[in-house]
Scaffold this motif. Structure first.
Motif: not given
Length: 279
Positions: A213, A216, A232
């Protein structure tokens, strides 16, 4: 080394995911780098001019650059079920396209090399930025186009039809995974520094897997497709065990690609090893 090394890679999610830790100083002792984000064909041409110390590259381009650059074992894109697609604006047979003009994402892309290795190849192509190919085919500017990256997830939204999965063809033809893009280092950097760079790339991949994460926001900043699901899916498809280390299977796939391309006269021969050895 006091000056940072120039490092080129694409704004695609797989690259920004892989290189996040390295370029953001997350890895103790890693060589300093200065990133330059460009589309894959621009990177190919920059490498051809010797403009970058390190760069993501199409394996097709590496076939022309083996005297100046060595391949690294980490950071690349190679796998199964992830190859380029030949798409058209209407359902058709591939033989109908042999004499038409096909849009490609660059002369030195592996996508174009796979296209030319299929059958007798395709004599009429036009290179353009990969993100312009689907709109151009949908608008009737070309009968067909070869699409890469996240376009394989979105081409149906443009009303396009798959004619040939070039990656699937390659896998059935050779039994090898598809060698799409690798990371190169100037041979002149020397074995010691190149070894440090390769270790840092592997560590950067490991960091991304361990902290999925954290990159991101950086990925979203550069992604052409802002949809998180597409992003993703892109990462899951293109970042895998081969991204950590090519291994024997990955190296065999690259050698198979170069052997076939040399036999067809699509790349020049080279007697230098792919890798720079510290020994």
């Amino acid at each position: 080394m006091s000056n940072p090394l120039s490092l080129g890679y694409s704004p695609c999610p797989n690259d920004t995911f892989i290189f996040y830790a390295l370029v953001h100083g997350k890895l103790a002792g890693a060589p300093k780098v200065r990133e330059r984000l460009e589309d894959v064909e621009t990177l190919n041409q920059l490498a051809r001019r010797g403009a970058l110390d390190l760069t993501k590259i199409s394996y097709h381009a590496l076939g022309h650059l083996r005297h100046e650059y060595a391949l690294l074992r980490s950071g690349g894109a190679l796998g199964r079920g992830c190859g380029p697609l030949l798409v058209s604006s209407r359902p058709c047979d591939i033989e109908e396209l042999r004499t038409t003009c096909i849009a490609i994402p660059g002369e030195l892309t592996t996508a174009n090399l796979l296209l030319q290795l299929h059958g007798e190849g395709f004599s009429r192509t036009r290179a353009m930025p990969f993100d312009r190919i689907m709109p151009a085919v949908a608008a009737g500017e070309f009968a067909a186009g070869v699409i890469i990256h996240e376009s394989r997830f979105t081409y149906r939204q443009h009303g396009l039809h798959q004619v040939l999965d070039l990656g699937q063809w390659w896998e059935l033809e050779t039994g090898c995974p598809i060698p799409l893009g690798g990371i190169l280092a100037r041979r002149s950097l020397g074995a010691g520094l190149i070894g440090r760079i390769d270790a840092a790339l592997k560590a950067s991949v490991d960091y991304a897997f361990a902290h999925p994460d954290e990159p991101r926001a950086y990925i979203r900043e550069h992604a052409r497709e802002l949809d998180d699901e597409v992003t993703d899916s892109h990462i899951q498809l293109y970042v895998n065990a081969f991204s950590r280390d090519l291994g024997d299977e990955g190296i065999a796939a690259v050698e198979q690609l170069f052997s076939r391309a040399e036999a067809r006269g699509l790349i020049p021969p080279c007697d230098l090893p792919l890798f720079v050895s510290a020994g």
